[in-house]
Design a protein around this motif. Structure first.
Motif, PDB file in Angstrom:
ATOM      1  N   GLY A 402       0.808  -1.222   0.000  1.00 20.91           N
ATOM      2  CA  GLY A 402       0.000   0.000   0.000  1.00 20.91           C
ATOM      3  C   GLY A 402       0.833   1.259   0.000  1.00 20.91           C
ATOM      4  O   GLY A 402       2.075   1.199   0.013  1.00 20.91           O
ATOM      5  N   ALA A 403       0.142   2.389   0.025  1.00 17.23           N
ATOM      6  CA  ALA A 403       0.823   3.681  -0.027  1.00 17.23           C
ATOM      7  C   ALA A 403       1.817   3.807   1.112  1.00 17.23           C
ATOM      8  O   ALA A 403       1.555   3.373   2.229  1.00 17.23           O
ATOM      9  CB  ALA A 403      -0.216   4.792   0.089  1.00 17.23           C
ATOM     10  N   ASN A 404       2.953   4.377   0.795  1.00 14.33           N
ATOM     11  CA  ASN A 404       4.011   4.631   1.785  1.00 14.33           C
ATOM     12  C   ASN A 404       4.610   3.379   2.416  1.00 14.33           C
ATOM     13  O   ASN A 404       5.273   3.471   3.456  1.00 14.33           O
ATOM     14  CB  ASN A 404       3.521   5.575   2.890  1.00 14.33           C
ATOM     15  N   ALA A 405       4.397   2.226   1.810  1.00 12.46           N
ATOM     16  CA  ALA A 405       4.969   0.991   2.363  1.00 12.46           C
ATOM     17  C   ALA A 405       6.489   1.114   2.494  1.00 12.46           C
ATOM     18  O   ALA A 405       7.080   0.641   3.471  1.00 12.46           O
ATOM     19  CB  ALA A 405       4.616  -0.197   1.468  1.00 12.46           C
ATOM     20  N   SER A 406       7.117   1.787   1.515  1.00 12.22           N
ATOM     21  CA  SER A 406       8.584   1.906   1.543  1.00 12.22           C
ATOM     22  C   SER A 406       9.057   2.801   2.686  1.00 12.22           C
ATOM     23  O   SER A 406      10.214   2.715   3.098  1.00 12.22           O
ATOM     24  CB  SER A 406       9.097   2.453   0.212  1.00 12.22           C
ATOM     25  N   GLU A 407       8.193   3.665   3.192  1.00 16.74           N
ATOM     26  CA  GLU A 407       8.546   4.506   4.339  1.00 16.74           C
ATOM     27  C   GLU A 407       8.229   3.759   5.635  1.00 16.74           C
ATOM     28  O   GLU A 407       9.035   3.731   6.559  1.00 16.74           O
ATOM     29  CB  GLU A 407       7.749   5.821   4.305  1.00 16.74           C
ATOM     30  N   LEU A 408       7.055   3.129   5.679  1.00 14.99           N
ATOM     31  CA  LEU A 408       6.625   2.425   6.895  1.00 14.99           C
ATOM     32  C   LEU A 408       7.570   1.271   7.239  1.00 14.99           C
ATOM     33  O   LEU A 408       7.717   0.911   8.405  1.00 14.99           O
ATOM     34  CB  LEU A 408       5.207   1.877   6.707  1.00 14.99           C
ATOM     35  N   ILE A 409       8.198   0.707   6.221  1.00 10.62           N
ATOM     36  CA  ILE A 409       9.024  -0.486   6.458  1.00 10.62           C
ATOM     37  C   ILE A 409      10.258  -0.151   7.308  1.00 10.62           C
ATOM     38  O   ILE A 409      10.817  -1.034   7.964  1.00 10.62           O
ATOM     39  CB  ILE A 409       9.398  -1.171   5.106  1.00 10.62           C
ATOM     40  N   ALA A 410      10.660   1.122   7.354  1.00  7.23           N
ATOM     41  CA  ALA A 410      11.824   1.496   8.174  1.00  7.23           C
ATOM     42  C   ALA A 410      11.507   1.297   9.657  1.00  7.23           C
ATOM     43  O   ALA A 410      12.312   0.761  10.430  1.00  7.23           O
ATOM     44  CB  ALA A 410      12.208   2.943   7.897  1.00  7.23           C
ATOM     45  N   PHE A 411      10.307   1.714  10.047  1.00  4.21           N
ATOM     46  CA  PHE A 411       9.820   1.548  11.424  1.00  4.21           C
ATOM     47  C   PHE A 411       9.700   0.053  11.726  1.00  4.21           C
ATOM     48  O   PHE A 411      10.142  -0.448  12.759  1.00  4.21           O
ATOM     49  CB  PHE A 411       8.482   2.288  11.493  1.00  4.21           C
ATOM     50  N   ALA A 412       9.144  -0.678  10.753  1.00  2.00           N
ATOM     51  CA  ALA A 412       8.957  -2.111  10.917  1.00  2.00           C
ATOM     52  C   ALA A 412      10.312  -2.830  11.030  1.00  2.00           C
ATOM     53  O   ALA A 412      10.462  -3.760  11.824  1.00  2.00           O
ATOM     54  CB  ALA A 412       8.168  -2.662   9.730  1.00  2.00           C
ATOM     55  N   ALA A 413      11.283  -2.376  10.229  1.00  2.00           N
ATOM     56  CA  ALA A 413      12.606  -3.021  10.229  1.00  2.00           C
ATOM     57  C   ALA A 413      13.253  -2.904  11.604  1.00  2.00           C
ATOM     58  O   ALA A 413      13.885  -3.847  12.093  1.00  2.00           O
ATOM     59  CB  ALA A 413      13.505  -2.398   9.159  1.00  2.00           C
ATOM     60  N   LEU A 414      13.082  -1.756  12.226  1.00  2.00           N
ATOM     61  CA  LEU A 414      13.641  -1.560  13.571  1.00  2.00           C
ATOM     62  C   LEU A 414      12.966  -2.512  14.562  1.00  2.00           C
ATOM     63  O   LEU A 414      13.620  -3.107  15.409  1.00  2.00           O
ATOM     64  CB  LEU A 414      13.412  -0.094  13.977  1.00  2.00           C
ATOM     65  N   ALA A 415      11.656  -2.671  14.410  1.00  2.00           N
ATOM     66  CA  ALA A 415      10.903  -3.561  15.301  1.00  2.00           C
ATOM     67  C   ALA A 415      11.368  -5.012  15.146  1.00  2.00           C
ATOM     68  O   ALA A 415      11.512  -5.738  16.128  1.00  2.00           O
ATOM     69  CB  ALA A 415       9.413  -3.459  14.994  1.00  2.00           C
ATOM     70  N   VAL A 416      11.638  -5.408  13.899  1.00  2.00           N
ATOM     71  CA  VAL A 416      12.082  -6.782  13.639  1.00  2.00           C
ATOM     72  C   VAL A 416      13.518  -6.961  14.154  1.00  2.00           C
ATOM     73  O   VAL A 416      13.840  -7.949  14.812  1.00  2.00           O
ATOM     74  CB  VAL A 416      11.997  -7.107  12.126  1.00  2.00           C
ATOM     75  N   GLU A 417      14.347  -5.982  13.873  1.00  2.23           N
ATOM     76  CA  GLU A 417      15.755  -6.067  14.276  1.00  2.23           C
ATOM     77  C   GLU A 417      15.879  -6.142  15.800  1.00  2.23           C
ATOM     78  O   GLU A 417      16.674  -6.903  16.337  1.00  2.23           O
ATOM     79  CB  GLU A 417      16.491  -4.832  13.742  1.00  2.23           C
ATOM     80  N   LYS A 418      15.036  -5.343  16.477  1.00  2.16           N
ATOM     81  CA  LYS A 418      15.101  -5.299  17.949  1.00  2.16           C
ATOM     82  C   LYS A 418      14.184  -6.348  18.576  1.00  2.16           C
ATOM     83  O   LYS A 418      13.990  -6.379  19.788  1.00  2.16           O
ATOM     84  CB  LYS A 418      14.725  -3.898  18.464  1.00  2.16           C
ATOM     85  N   GLU A 419      13.577  -7.182  17.732  1.00  2.43           N
ATOM     86  CA  GLU A 419      12.709  -8.286  18.182  1.00  2.43           C
ATOM     87  C   GLU A 419      11.680  -7.827  19.210  1.00  2.43           C
ATOM     88  O   GLU A 419      11.550  -8.397  20.286  1.00  2.43           O
ATOM     89  CB  GLU A 419      13.557  -9.426  18.744  1.00  2.43           C
ATOM     90  N   LEU A 420      10.942  -6.760  18.877  1.00  2.00           N
ATOM     91  CA  LEU A 420       9.937  -6.235  19.805  1.00  2.00           C
ATOM     92  C   LEU A 420       8.950  -7.332  20.188  1.00  2.00           C
ATOM     93  O   LEU A 420       8.519  -8.112  19.348  1.00  2.00           O
ATOM     94  CB  LEU A 420       9.172  -5.062  19.185  1.00  2.00           C
ATOM     95  N   THR A 421       8.583  -7.348  21.459  1.00  7.81           N
ATOM     96  CA  THR A 421       7.616  -8.338  21.955  1.00  7.81           C
ATOM     97  C   THR A 421       6.236  -7.689  22.044  1.00  7.81           C
ATOM     98  O   THR A 421       6.104  -6.467  21.896  1.00  7.81           O
ATOM     99  CB  THR A 421       8.009  -8.819  23.367  1.00  7.81           C
ATOM    100  N   LEU A 422       5.244  -8.509  22.365  1.00 14.26           N
ATOM    101  CA  LEU A 422       3.879  -7.984  22.523  1.00 14.26           C
ATOM    102  C   LEU A 422       3.869  -6.859  23.562  1.00 14.26           C
ATOM    103  O   LEU A 422       3.244  -5.816  23.374  1.00 14.26           O
ATOM    104  CB  LEU A 422       2.942  -9.135  22.929  1.00 14.26           C
ATOM    105  N   GLU A 423       4.621  -7.063  24.649  1.00 16.52           N
ATOM    106  CA  GLU A 423       4.673  -6.052  25.716  1.00 16.52           C
ATOM    107  C   GLU A 423       5.263  -4.739  25.176  1.00 16.52           C
ATOM    108  O   GLU A 423       4.774  -3.655  25.483  1.00 16.52           O
ATOM    109  CB  GLU A 423       5.517  -6.605  26.864  1.00 16.52           C
TER     110      GLU A 423
END
Ligand code: NAD
Length: 454
Positions: A402-423
């Protein structure tokens, strides 16, 4: 012979960014470039394509507003002006890179460099001696020698067309083929994609691919998967693209055939065999620091294999420079990938299948743009998918269509890299209204905790 701390062969994203960083770190740097600074990405790849895609996205947006009777009509557009605007952006960026190298104190040498023994580089009649050498010679389009291949254009030529073709067959439904197919289809070109594999984006999250494909089809592109291009024939000023589909030969008459079947490493000025440089398949073999088997010789970017992406080349250059400077460097585990289609497709980390293969028990959450305030306000279609590990609740991967996926993925990449948990996600505050809220909501949805989802 003039001595340098670092000689870099190739001024694409890998070469130029490392040249700037190395010179800023105090190294005496020379960078050799025989064509244009910025390489494929800035001149005939990512950046000009994004200019074309951006105009296509705007046109589609205007058309949707016409449908809603907010705009009276979609008006006319000038393909010539798009191509002119594209070139202005390219020139501006290339000028910027030149200026950055200069102000950092790196020496740019225009000419073809030839790597010789013991980290000596020859350019014309002059020889240069480097304590270290980085090979960053990039890649070039693959041409499959099917009959009539000389009648096809490649990704460089398509970005320099003077006239909008009325019809185009795209051989190869990979990243390049898909991006250009979408942009030209939005401009009004009748596009057919001929892809050999049984499906597009075969390695991505299945649900996301299905959603994306339904959107792409709205552009009117004819997609033939499991279809092998056999030959191209001349038909006056037209071409006939002949491919095999479900055991039958099919023919499409078109104005242009774009061959986008991958890129191969470029070895201009690098005689790997004579130098004794180790290979990994078609690419230069490197370790995690981008070292080749030759002392003080590194390779980065497309010539060294891995992900053929500009941002991967940046990271590889950073790893090589850290090694040269004797500094620690930890590279991110995952490289985000974006395909700038209509709509954009971006992903990072694992999907359900790769997570299972890695021994996780994946659970998927999703959130649709149609349930998000900003998505609705902007009139966008799309969906965010987040894969988490059921047991530990760690975030493993994110896919966004969807729109801005290439921008949103930066935030997502940090979450994946830092292995964010549900908490972690529960405690995260995301601005409202924003598309970014959907990443959090999709992560919460993996554990049925999304607030704005029934
Ligand atoms: P690709 O490998 O992504 O896709 C080529 C496709 O051509 C494959 O799907 C293949 O199955 C198909 N193919 C090969 N032979 C065929 C035949 N005879 N008939 C029909 N189909 C055939 O290559 P690409 O799209 O040329 O891109 C090259 C590289 O450039 C990629 O590695 C990509 O990562 C990079 N790139 C990235 C971006 C981005 O990140 N947005 C954009 C453009 C290019």
């Amino acid at each position: 012979m003039e001595q340098f701390d670092l000689l870099i062969i190739g001024g694409g994203p890998g070469g130029y960014s490392t040249g700037i960083a190395a010179a800023k770190a105090g190294l005496k740097v020379a960078l050799f470039e025989k064509e244009h600074l910025g390489g494929t990405c800035l001149n005939v790849g990512c950046v000009p394509t994004k200019y074309l895609v951006d105009k296509a996205v705007t046109m589609e947006k205007v058309r949707s507003l016409v449908q809603k009777e907010i705009f009276r009509d979609a008006g006319f557009f000038s393909f010539k002006k798009i191509m002119k605007g594209k070139q202005e952006v390219v020139d501006k960026l290339v000028g910027g890179v030149k200026m950055l190298l200069k102000s950092a104190g790196a020496t740019v040498i225009n000419g073809e460099a030839v790597l010789e023994k013991d980290r000596t580089v020859r350019c014309g009649e002059t020889q240069y001696q480097g304590k270290n050498v980085i090979i960053a010679t990039g890649s070039e389009p693959v041409i499959i020698p099917i009959p009539g291949h000389e009648l096809c254009i490649d990704s460089t030529a398509v970005l320099n067309l003077e006239r909008l073709p009325e019809s185009m067959v795209v051989m190869g439904g990979g990243v390049i083929g898909l991006e250009l197919a979408c942009a030209f289809a939005a401009y009004g070109t009748e596009v057919t994609i001929v892809e050999m594999l049984p499906e597009l984006m075969g390695r991505e999250q299945k649900e996301a691919v299905r959603f994306w494909q339904n959107q792409v089809k709205k552009l009117g592109i004819s997609i033939k998967t499991g279809a092998k291009m056999l030959r191209v024939e001349a038909d006056g000023v037209y071409r006939k693209a002949v491919y095999e589909y479900k055991g039958q030969e099919e023919t499409v008459r078109c104005e242009q055939v774009l061959m986008a079947v991958g890129r191969k490493p470029r070895f201009d000025g690098i005689n790997a065999e004579a130098l004794g440089l180790g290979l990994n398949g078609r690419f230069l073999a490197v370790d995690e620091h981008q070292r080749t088997n030759l002392d003080g010789v590194y390779a980065i970017g497309d010539v060294a294999g891995g992900a053929q992406l500009a941002h991967a080349a940046y990271a590889e250059g950073e790893a090589a420079l850290a090694d040269i400077l004797g500094k620690p460097y930890t590279r991110a585990k995952y490289t985000p990938a974006c395909t700038y289609t209509l709509p954009c497709f971006a992903s990072v980390g694992l999907n359900t299948e790769t997570a299972k293969a890695a021994g996780y028990e994946p659970v998927m959450g999703s959130f649709n743009y149609a349930a998000n305030g900003m998505g609705l306000a902007e009139g966008e279609n799309g969906c965010v998918y987040v894969i988490c590990d059921k047991k530990t609740t760690k975030t493993l991967g994110v896919t966004i269509v969807g729109a801005n996926a290439s921008e949103l993925i930066a935030f997502a990449a940090l979450a994946v890299e830092k292995e964010l948990t549900l908490e972690d996600w529960e405690g995260q505050i995301v601005a409202h209204p924003s598309l970014a809220e959907m990443v959090r909501e999709a992560a919460l949805d993996a554990f049925k905790k999304a607030v704005h989802k029934g």
